[in-house]
Scaffold this active site. Structure first.
Site, PDB file in Angstrom:
ATOM      1  N   GLU A  35      -4.237  66.726 -32.500  1.00 21.82           N
ATOM      2  CA  GLU A  35      -3.669  66.674 -33.846  1.00 21.82           C
ATOM      3  C   GLU A  35      -3.376  68.078 -34.381  1.00 21.82           C
ATOM      4  O   GLU A  35      -2.370  68.293 -35.062  1.00 21.82           O
ATOM      5  CB  GLU A  35      -4.598  65.924 -34.792  1.00 21.82           C
ATOM      6  CG  GLU A  35      -4.740  64.436 -34.484  1.00 21.82           C
ATOM      7  CD  GLU A  35      -3.437  63.658 -34.630  1.00 21.82           C
ATOM      8  OE1 GLU A  35      -2.461  64.209 -35.184  1.00 21.82           O
ATOM      9  OE2 GLU A  35      -3.383  62.511 -34.174  1.00 21.82           O
ATOM     10  N   TYR A 118      -4.057  64.052 -43.389  1.00 21.58           N
ATOM     11  CA  TYR A 118      -3.539  63.369 -42.205  1.00 21.58           C
ATOM     12  C   TYR A 118      -4.493  63.508 -41.020  1.00 21.58           C
ATOM     13  O   TYR A 118      -4.870  62.523 -40.384  1.00 21.58           O
ATOM     14  CB  TYR A 118      -2.150  63.906 -41.813  1.00 21.58           C
ATOM     15  CG  TYR A 118      -1.782  63.427 -40.436  1.00 21.58           C
ATOM     16  CD1 TYR A 118      -1.363  62.121 -40.236  1.00 21.58           C
ATOM     17  CD2 TYR A 118      -1.942  64.252 -39.322  1.00 21.58           C
ATOM     18  CE1 TYR A 118      -1.093  61.643 -38.960  1.00 21.58           C
ATOM     19  CE2 TYR A 118      -1.680  63.791 -38.053  1.00 21.58           C
ATOM     20  CZ  TYR A 118      -1.249  62.483 -37.876  1.00 21.58           C
ATOM     21  OH  TYR A 118      -1.012  62.011 -36.612  1.00 21.58           O
ATOM     22  N   ASP A 136       2.139  60.297 -41.401  1.00 25.01           N
ATOM     23  CA  ASP A 136       2.797  61.551 -41.051  1.00 25.01           C
ATOM     24  C   ASP A 136       4.270  61.465 -41.448  1.00 25.01           C
ATOM     25  O   ASP A 136       4.704  60.495 -42.090  1.00 25.01           O
ATOM     26  CB  ASP A 136       2.618  61.875 -39.565  1.00 25.01           C
ATOM     27  CG  ASP A 136       3.449  60.991 -38.650  1.00 25.01           C
ATOM     28  OD1 ASP A 136       3.991  59.957 -39.116  1.00 25.01           O
ATOM     29  OD2 ASP A 136       3.577  61.319 -37.453  1.00 25.01           O
ATOM     30  N   CYS A 197      18.843  51.293 -35.141  1.00 26.96           N
ATOM     31  CA  CYS A 197      18.445  50.134 -35.941  1.00 26.96           C
ATOM     32  C   CYS A 197      18.483  48.827 -35.147  1.00 26.96           C
ATOM     33  O   CYS A 197      17.687  47.916 -35.406  1.00 26.96           O
ATOM     34  CB  CYS A 197      19.316  50.025 -37.181  1.00 26.96           C
ATOM     35  SG  CYS A 197      19.117  51.438 -38.305  1.00 26.96           S
ATOM     36  N   CYS A 200      15.168  48.136 -33.606  1.00 30.53           N
ATOM     37  CA  CYS A 200      14.006  48.228 -34.500  1.00 30.53           C
ATOM     38  C   CYS A 200      13.383  46.858 -34.739  1.00 30.53           C
ATOM     39  O   CYS A 200      14.091  45.895 -35.088  1.00 30.53           O
ATOM     40  CB  CYS A 200      14.432  48.838 -35.832  1.00 30.53           C
ATOM     41  SG  CYS A 200      13.081  48.975 -37.018  1.00 30.53           S
ATOM     42  N   CYS A 206      14.113  45.118 -43.266  1.00 29.64           N
ATOM     43  CA  CYS A 206      14.258  46.514 -43.724  1.00 29.64           C
ATOM     44  C   CYS A 206      15.145  46.559 -44.968  1.00 29.64           C
ATOM     45  O   CYS A 206      16.315  46.139 -44.938  1.00 29.64           O
ATOM     46  CB  CYS A 206      14.870  47.362 -42.610  1.00 29.64           C
ATOM     47  SG  CYS A 206      15.241  49.060 -43.101  1.00 29.64           S
TER      48      CYS A 206
END
Length: 288
Positions: A35, A118, A136, A197, A200, A206
């Site tokens: 991280e 985070y 994030d 998209c 997705c 969405c």
């Protein structure tokens, strides 16, 4: 709000990249190091550095026992080298405060050097399996589009955690998958400039797609250009110190051909102020 968790989980189980920190038994220390390295650095650059780092320092105590200069040198060209010093200080704190074991509690993680909201939640979730919202840049973009109908997220805010919390299921294991899946979707499908998209899993729910993909603007802070910047000058100075056999160079010989001598001097001064370099007896060196 539509159910985003169910399609995210199904998609992630079929499409998640095989990354070292996602493998069973990787451990909390490995997750923490990853991280630190992944902050503003692409995954493909991080993986070889991560593997080398954990081979050299497999535990926090191993890193804590090494000089800070070794951490800075090992960081090599990952960028934002203060992260190396912060990680070294965090390792010392883990050794001294927590018996060498990366803590699980978010507040204890937040108390370590270099760890923010985070990273603390990412370690608690991905290393220990606890239930927390993890947000994030990629997650924020997915939430902005799927829930708010925006083309790009706004500046980071505490509201982001609340938005992700509302998406998470109660089950801890499934919640951790949803956290990871939202990040993965933003990194590989719901990308900033050319989102895919049609691939997705959230396309049927969405808000941005339903609204016809409006351009709602982008008011995020823009990163300054690297070429010719103070960051580039700092990197050149650090590279000189890392490459020197003794990791110490006469001040007059530190990138003497840098096109802007004042910028070079400013870079040296800032590295000293940040603890990334030390000057004495006419020499500039990595921190002892």
């Amino acid at each position: 709000m539509p159910d985003l968790a169910t399609p995210l989980v199904g998609w992630y189980r079929l499409n998640a990249r095989d990354l070292p920190w996602r493998r069973p038994g990787f451990g909390a220390w490995g997750v923490l190091v990853s991280e630190f390295m992944l902050q503003q650095t692409p995954v493909n650059r991080v993986i070889p550095h991560l593997e080398a780092w954990l081979t050299r320092w497999p535990t926090p105590a191993d890193l804590a026992a090494a000089p800070p200069a070794d951490a800075v040198r090992q960081w090599a060209n990952l960028g934002y080298p203060r992260r190396a010093l912060w990680l070294h200080r965090a390792a010392v704190e883990i050794r001294d405060r927590h018996g060498g074991v990366v803590p699980r509690d978010v507040d204890a993680l937040l108390a370590l050097t270099g760890i923010g909201d985070y990273t603390a939640r990412a370690v608690a979730v991905f290393a220990y399996g606890d239930r927390h919202p993890v947000v994030d840049t990629n997650t924020r973009r997915v939430l902005a589009r799927a829930i708010d109908g925006r083309s790009q997220p706004g500046p980071p805010s505490r509201r982001d955690l609340a938005a992700m919390e509302a998406v998470l299921p109660e089950d801890r294991e499934t919640a951790a998958i949803v956290d990871a899946a939202a990040m993965e979707l933003g990194a590989t499908v719901c990308v900033a400039r050319t989102p895919r998209c049609d691939a997705c899993p959230l396309r049927d729910r969405c808000a941005w797609r339903a609204a016809g993909y409006p351009d709602t603007g982008d008011d995020r802070r823009k990163q300054a250009r690297y070429e010719g910047s103070d960051r580039q000058a700092r990197g050149a100075v650090l590279k000189t110190l890392r490459d020197a056999a003794s990791h110490a160079v006469p001040l007059a010989e530190v990138v003497p051909d840098w096109p802007d001598p004042l910028q070079r001097d400013r870079a040296i001064d800032s590295l000293i102020a940040d603890g990334l370099a030390e000057a004495s007896a006419g020499l500039l060196r990595l921190p002892a």
